[in-house]
Enzyme design. Sequence first.
Site, PDB file in Angstrom:
ATOM      1  CB  SER A  83      -7.741 -15.372 -13.172  1.00  0.00           C
ATOM      2  OG  SER A  83      -7.454 -14.014 -13.285  1.00  0.00           O
ATOM      3  CE  LYS A 116     -10.205  -7.677 -13.780  1.00  0.00           C
ATOM      4  NZ  LYS A 116      -9.876  -7.226 -12.411  1.00  0.00           N
ATOM      5  CB  CYS A 409       5.367  28.464   9.698  1.00  0.00           C
ATOM      6  SG  CYS A 409       4.743  28.879   8.047  1.00  0.00           S
TER       7      CYS A 409
END
Length: 831
Positions: A83, A116, A409
């Site tokens: 890594s 990346k 509502c």
Amino acid sequence: MIPLDPAQRAAELRRRLQEANYHYHVLDQPRIPDADYDRMLRELDALEATYPDLATPDSPTQRVGHTIATAFSEVRHTVPMLSLNNAFSDPEVLEFVRRITARLGETAPSFSAEPKLDGLAISLRYQNGIFIQGATRGDGVTGEDVTANLRTLPTIPQRLQSDTWPTVLEVRGEVYMPRPDFEAYNTQARLRGWKVLANPRNGAAGSLRQLDPHITAQRPLSFYAYGIGEVADDVSFHSHSEILASLRAWGFPVSPLVELVYGSEGLLNYYRRMETIRDTLPFDIDGIVYKLDDLSGQHEMGFVARAPRWAIAHKFPAQEQTTTVEAIEIQIGRTGAATPVARLTPVQVAGVTVTSATLHNADQIARLDVRIGDTVIVRRAGDVIPEVVAVITDSRPPGVTAWSMPMACPVCGSEIVRETGAAVWRCSGELACPAQRKEAIRHFVSRRAMDVEGLGVKCIELLVDAAVVHGVADLYHLSLDQLLRLRLVTNAQTPTMLLREARDHVTGMRYQQLEEILRTVGVDLSGEGDVPEHWQIDVLRAQWPDFDWNHKKIATKWAQNLIAAIDRSRQTTLERFLFALGMTHVGETTAKALAHSFGDLAIIRQLPWPLFKCVPDIGGEVARAIGHFMDQPANQQAIDDLVERGVRITDAHPPTSTLRDQLTLASLLEHLEIPKITPMRAVQLATLAPTLPLLAEADLDALLQAGVPQPAAQSLTEWFQSPDNISLARRLQHCCDVLLAQLPSPDRAHTAPLNGQSVVLTGKLASLTREAAATRLEMLGAKIVGSVSKKTSFLVAGEDPGSKLDKAHALHVDIWDEARLLDFLEQYSAQ
């Protein structure tokens, strides 16, 4: 002696990081945002640096990922797939460069910089130019054999090009899923009932871990190479950029965004540029990778336990963060869609403070199991509305209950309903709901609809709340007085300020009337009482006295411009008008297709829903939505009101001849979607009667004797037993006959004067808009294109044509001015 607290903290961090690794690398189900993982890893790294005895061989600081899943055989990497260390700030990048320059003695070393990608790292092994094995990174030392799945990727060469490759070559790179392909895949998945992918990164990782390569082959995966592992001695390199050039020559895709930059200034400039275009890229990236370009310098810099010293990943600000759901509220859209929104504890995501995030719909809430009080992961990318992507259930407080959609509502109190099989709940109040009216007006005036410049969201809300505007047609009755009154009231922060400002425009009895209005709405003019919360709206709703506006004391230009913009919008094209109506599922493309096919608003507003399926790319769901809209008396009244107020369609034309094949009896039977009536069966039934009403008279025995199979015959007769269906069939046949009568004759249809010709429009036309001109030309067979080439048949040039005219001259393309265009259109409109 190590203090107890650091030891306990290190153990806790290791446990949480290993658990996160397992969910991320093995299950493809990330449990925490990348930013949280990075913070914990840095904390553990700092603890182990302070107390070296805390470091263990299996610590996440010493390893890349998790042990492999058991579903695939193991592959041991000859050269470990390490890594990279991360940098989260400019000073960390400067320190990275300083260490290299100090070690190598160079003032501005060269670096290879590239985005990346947020995908899955893999290693590809080639022997004698043939792909023989592919593996995931795994824990960096041992990965998973996914060769069969990788062979399905068209971007991975099975045989290398040229003949300069080494006998043994390991190529390292990233498998990713382009964002447009990810979205297209999920669209198809929803239509076909497949499981949708959570995000492009999970889509890439999960696709490579499919046990069936045929499933992987269905996924839109891509690959970019970024380096090498083991390489036979018969080929050598001197720089990383040389490696990438060789990989390109051998047939590997390499990111076109890779650049060679110099020193810390070059790195940071590249980072800034990529950060600017990040959200426009077709793939997700989470940072920039910097690699020292000189391989001898890489060798001299060497490695630390888990990463090279000559490379680093400069991460972008996190696009995901954790926060808490404080409430779940409902927002009502222009079509009545009730969208749940999470109100959040404020959190910084990608440099922006986020206080709310969409939850999309009730099914999404149920899938994620989002509850008030939960800790959630919020994602924000570019201009995309923040969304909740996951719940951290381990952090859920006790006693929280599952959320359910409210039945009324929150704006108008109407029932919230959901049609069978639909994902969206809707307010049933339609245009009686102020929230839907506001959104409908906002859409109506938008740039791609009626294009009324200057009417913003705040102004629309005030116009509706003050009952000045009840629907879109009321916009065409707005007066200068109403708009100035609106500005006067909204600019006044208090009633006292309103009275003070009003003295410039009204005196005497009329001023006293204004004072009385304020008292009526509950304002204490003595200034001692509390001011009502909605006093401004209540004042605007009242009957005002006439004002003599002092134009020196109040700005009027904005109001005059707005009224002029509204007036200009009275002349519009059919596709703009249809789009502006805000019908469910009708975007710009569908509106254009409707306008092109039917040509006339008077026709479209009378059609039953099955005839909308005659238009290319309109299916049953969209056709029903259009038909439902047109069947509502309130919507027909709204269209009548717009026409009455002077809205005119400037590009009306007869229906297109391509409709003819869709208006046969067999096609009408298909469009009706009667169960068991397949296209082949529809053709058979069309031979039994000339029209739908006559076919409806056929009984079951007659259909069976004519050779219609029992299931189809029974389904048809049962369908026609419904009075509503009989009525629909009669209406459908009548409208079909009307359309057929208006179609151009078959001879004319085949002799469209511009068939096969490519036309470009540039500059401003005085007599009609470019959109209207394009539509008229398309009706005559032309294909409208955006740029001039050798294949362009002619260019229509208006005022201020720009570079397209220069290119047309250079390529000797025929050029039409507006007069020639109008003569041509008039000639063929008369035929």
